[in-house]
Write an enzyme that holds these catalytic residues in place. Structure first.
Site, PDB file in Angstrom:
ATOM      1  N   CYS A 108      77.043  36.820  53.854  1.00 48.74           N
ATOM      2  CA  CYS A 108      75.991  37.566  54.881  1.00 48.74           C
ATOM      3  C   CYS A 108      76.266  36.366  56.008  1.00 48.74           C
ATOM      4  CB  CYS A 108      74.690  37.423  54.231  1.00 48.74           C
ATOM      5  SG  CYS A 108      73.319  38.029  55.361  1.00 48.74           S
ATOM      6  N   HIS A 109      75.427  35.540  56.407  1.00 47.67           N
ATOM      7  CA  HIS A 109      75.578  34.611  57.504  1.00 47.67           C
ATOM      8  C   HIS A 109      76.263  33.249  57.317  1.00 47.67           C
ATOM      9  CE1 HIS A 109      72.172  37.114  59.140  1.00 47.67           C
ATOM     10  NE2 HIS A 109      72.430  36.685  60.223  1.00 47.67           N
TER      11      HIS A 109
END
Length: 183
Positions: A108-109
């Site tokens: 994800c991030h």
């Protein structure tokens, strides 16, 4: 003797499933998961933007040594990697881990921390779509795929990709030569 896998998070903003599901997969494969964070105590997990559970930190990252772990997992959530990339000890640990050649899995991030550790240039990675410009500006090739393996880096886009992410993480652990328990 089973191996040990480090999970590195900030003190809050961790996407719960991106920590707990890989944690369980590692545990089910016979490895010992260990939670590292810049501060001792507990970290705050989130279900997207809502507070969820907390989890106890096993060791401050400043006291951790790459040699003690077989792989590193970097969970996402927006606030988590944003805070980690501002912590010198966390960034140094990630940089050293990538340089060690051992598996580093980011979802994800989480690639924001890899960018800060100067570990993405020339690499092919997946991430949450909003990071694609950051990754490209750091010299990486961003791709929209459920899981990407480039050298020792494993990356995925979001929680929907966790089954593929876990599969590649466990595959990489199986290739480290570490003895592990099997079911």
């Amino acid at each position: 003797m089973p191996g040990t896998v480090a999970f590195l998070t900030a003190s809050e903003g961790i996407e719960k499933v991106e920590l707990t599901e890989p944690w369980q997969a590692v545990k089910d494969a016979g490895y010992t998961p260990v939670l590292l964070s810049p501060e001792s105590g507990e970290v705050q997990l989130f279900d997207h933007l809502d507070k969820a559970d907390t989890q106890k930190v096993d060791k401050p990252v400043a006291d951790a040594t790459v040699d003690d772990y077989d792989a590193l997992v970097l969970p996402g959530g927006v606030a988590n990697p944003d805070a980690l990339r501002q912590d010198d000890d966390a960034v140094a640990f990630v940089r050293d881990f990538v340089a060690s050649g051992k598996p580093v899995a980011a979802i994800c991030h989480a690639p924001w921390t890899l960018i800060e550790a100067d570990a993405v240039s020339g690499k092919r990675l997946a991430s949450w779509p909003s990071l694609q410009t950051d990754l490209r500006n750091a010299g990486a090739e961003w791709v929209d795929e459920s899981v990407v393996v480039d050298g020792n880096l494993i990356s995925s886009r979001n929680p929907d990709d966790i089954p593929d992410f876990n599969r590649e993480l466990l595959n990489a652990l199986g290739n480290t030569g570490t003895t592990k328990n099997t079911k």
